[in-house]
Write an enzyme that holds these catalytic residues in place. Sequence first.
Site, PDB file in Angstrom:
ATOM      1  N   HIS A  18       0.812  -1.150   0.052  1.00 40.44           N
ATOM      2  CA  HIS A  18       0.069  -0.352  -0.206  1.00 40.44           C
ATOM      3  C   HIS A  18       0.994   2.006  -0.037  1.00 40.44           C
ATOM      4  O   HIS A  18       0.690   2.557  -1.084  1.00 40.44           O
ATOM      5  CB  HIS A  18      -1.317  -0.096   1.310  1.00 40.44           C
ATOM      6  CG  HIS A  18      -2.037   1.151   1.430  1.00 40.44           C
ATOM      7  ND1 HIS A  18      -2.841   0.788   0.673  1.00 40.44           N
ATOM      8  CD2 HIS A  18      -2.021   2.513   1.463  1.00 40.44           C
ATOM      9  CE1 HIS A  18      -3.689   2.646   1.361  1.00 40.44           C
ATOM     10  NE2 HIS A  18      -2.367   3.144   1.873  1.00 40.44           N
ATOM     11  N   GLU A  19       1.889   1.501   1.248  1.00 37.72           N
ATOM     12  CA  GLU A  19       2.990   2.764   1.134  1.00 37.72           C
ATOM     13  C   GLU A  19       3.727   3.146  -0.356  1.00 37.72           C
ATOM     14  O   GLU A  19       3.883   3.838  -0.520  1.00 37.72           O
ATOM     15  CB  GLU A  19       3.927   2.699   2.156  1.00 37.72           C
ATOM     16  CG  GLU A  19       2.887   2.744   3.707  1.00 37.72           C
ATOM     17  CD  GLU A  19       1.375   3.565   3.672  1.00 37.72           C
ATOM     18  OE1 GLU A  19       1.262   4.797   2.897  1.00 37.72           O
ATOM     19  OE2 GLU A  19       0.333   3.374   4.157  1.00 37.72           O
ATOM     20  N   HIS A  61       1.584   4.532  -2.711  1.00 40.82           N
ATOM     21  CA  HIS A  61       1.968   5.811  -2.750  1.00 40.82           C
ATOM     22  C   HIS A  61       3.084   6.423  -3.186  1.00 40.82           C
ATOM     23  O   HIS A  61       3.223   7.861  -4.079  1.00 40.82           O
ATOM     24  CB  HIS A  61       1.784   6.458  -1.142  1.00 40.82           C
ATOM     25  CG  HIS A  61       0.617   6.188  -0.769  1.00 40.82           C
ATOM     26  ND1 HIS A  61      -0.465   6.683  -1.171  1.00 40.82           N
ATOM     27  CD2 HIS A  61      -0.121   5.830   0.698  1.00 40.82           C
ATOM     28  CE1 HIS A  61      -2.187   6.603  -0.699  1.00 40.82           C
ATOM     29  NE2 HIS A  61      -2.010   6.059   0.705  1.00 40.82           N
ATOM     30  N   HIS A  85       3.371   6.953  -6.984  1.00 39.74           N
ATOM     31  CA  HIS A  85       2.815   7.989  -7.043  1.00 39.74           C
ATOM     32  C   HIS A  85       3.369   9.330  -7.594  1.00 39.74           C
ATOM     33  O   HIS A  85       3.141  10.345  -8.465  1.00 39.74           O
ATOM     34  CB  HIS A  85       1.661   8.296  -6.881  1.00 39.74           C
ATOM     35  CG  HIS A  85       0.441   8.811  -7.394  1.00 39.74           C
ATOM     36  ND1 HIS A  85      -0.959   9.070  -6.670  1.00 39.74           N
ATOM     37  CD2 HIS A  85      -0.141   8.844  -8.674  1.00 39.74           C
ATOM     38  CE1 HIS A  85      -1.670   9.890  -7.219  1.00 39.74           C
ATOM     39  NE2 HIS A  85      -1.075   9.557  -8.596  1.00 39.74           N
TER      40      HIS A  85
HETATM   41 ZN   LIG Z   1      -2.891   5.510   2.085  1.00 43.76          ZN
END
Ligand SMILES: [Zn+2]
Length: 680
Positions: free
Chosen positions: A469-470, A473, A476
């Site tokens: 998940h991290e 980010h 991105h």
């Molecule tokens: Zn998040």
Amino acid sequence: MSNPLLHFAGLPKFNEIKPDHVSPALDLLLSDGRKIIDALATNRNDPSWHDFALKLEDLDEKISRAWSQVGHMNAVVNSPELRDAYNENLAKLTDFYSDLAQDERLYAKYRAIKNGTEFSKLNSAQQKIIDNEVRDFKLGGAELPADKKARFKAISEELSKLASKFEENVLDTTNEYTLYQTDESNLTGIPEDVLLAAKEAAKGDGKQGYKFTLHFPSYLPVLQYANNRDLRETLYRAYATRASEFGNIKFDNTSIITQLLKLRDEEAKLLDFNNFAELSLATKMAESPAQVVEFLQTLVSRAKPYAEQDRRELEAYANKLGINDMQAWDVAYVSEKLREDKYAFSDLEVKQYFPEDKVLAGLFKVVETIFGVFVKKSNAPTWHKDAHFYEITRQDGTGANQTVVAQFYLDLYARNNKRGGAWMDEAITRRIVDNKLTTPVAYLTCNFSTPVGGKPALFTHDEVITMFHEFGHGLHHMLTEVDDYSVSGIKGVEWDAVELPSQFMENFCWEWEVLRHMTQHVATGAQFPRELFDKMVAAKNFQAGMQTVRQIEFSLFDIMLHSAFDPSGAKTPLDLIEEIRDQVAVVRPPKWNRFPNNFSHIFAGGYAAGYYSYKWAEVLSADAYSLFEENGVLSAEVGQKFWQEILAQGGSRPAMASFIAFRGREPSIDALLRHNGMSH
Ligand SMILES: [Zn+2]
């Protein structure tokens, strides 16, 4: 110039930064900043991108870069000296940015650029930056006449006071409650460690027996495991009526809710919106309250049959346990028993198959395969021996050389003086100015257990998901190809779209093809058993229907409350939530449940008319991932498209435009329902 925080040429000098550097660096940056702003604001020439907007971009970039090093160290290697320096300078920084946001001389210049002849010649990222500035000044009240401006300011201040009062009431009412139990026969079923903590807590108060509270680590296990139904009911009742008229009247949030709603409505109307939800959505991907309501209604119509099925299964199991009239305080208890019965597996067992080296290699392999890049360890000063530095490279056009695309710090383990949780933060943001490229750098921080006894660190499956998940980010931020600072990477991305890449990456943790290659038993070297994986997948979707309609109930309540509810009318928020439950809920809480009175997300947090974004982002990420499912989950071709149309674009265009460019159509809820086992 020996202050390492004022060094902007390369990577942060983490080995040199001391708390004493913070104030001098910030004082200099902010006083220079104020001079620059004054010069720009009083310049009589027509403002241009290069001589005005870019100068403010440069200024923000410098301050943010220095401050990100301070903020990061404060979070991961905290000390009393650093904390003092951080807090003192945070206040200065907040003042600086709030003055900047209120400076109408700057607003006039941005508007002049927007309406001038240069605008059409700017690239789309630069246009977006100007548009965002004009929008934010407007939302900050810059266009209001003097009397309304004063009222707007008063409302903002009052709203922030009411929000903190709301949160304090929830906290105080939670803290105030205690339940002491001396009869151990009432406590059967509650796990040993919870009992031990309860005993310690009672002892701490100078009491016999066990102390239970409404804090989650005490409350939840009682609701999940206590065989004594009365005990569950007692705690549930206290929890569900927090900050209401049924408790200490001092902490009752009922009238605060009405005041908040009235003021939000007034604020929105001052800015020419029809209601607060419209104001909230002005900076989000969703276009209108009606669109959000329709999204939630569609989702509920598809999920409700599954939710009803979940409830029937739960009731049948409750009967087996001798509970023939299942109540709200039985739901968690019966669910836990049913879950254990159907999907029992031990997190501890799963952990043995996820040693750190395998997991990291597996994560990097996914990224390398779908994006055609290379991830490798590199060298740079860090803040702790357990924090490491990596590079993402790709082959240049000739194929002969590797060029560095991005870099990141990875700090995985929990330790003293490190803030809990997991997050990604920006160290350096990509931009190109005068043909000079600044490469993006990210911080990836987790709080996983440290390796012990010479063995590698072992991660639970949840921790592996967190890491993916991290990293999403991080991608991105790192794989952006935007050249202009304020919309580069995650900057300027709509609030309800920002979780797309992160939740997208989580999907790989549920792929057998991926997990197979990133697992191996730490002691025996054995392969990860397929049956264990299948059980994990089944457990993931346990009660997905019930959970989905519950989230929708909260989301609908929030969006309707802020768009289709008159806070001065006869109908109360409780009436509204009851109406919504009539339509969507499959398990009805008792009439005396006062959920709105402690719904801090929307009354004290930043989720007002935004709670829907949890589901919204899940839909986006599941639907984006489904294009990989259609073409092979590790498809490099789809990976390039995801990079180019979503990651590379950052905030330079609306998230909906990026999504459509990638997926070829608007988002659909089908993939999420399928992933949650709700499509047959
Ligand atoms: Zn998040």
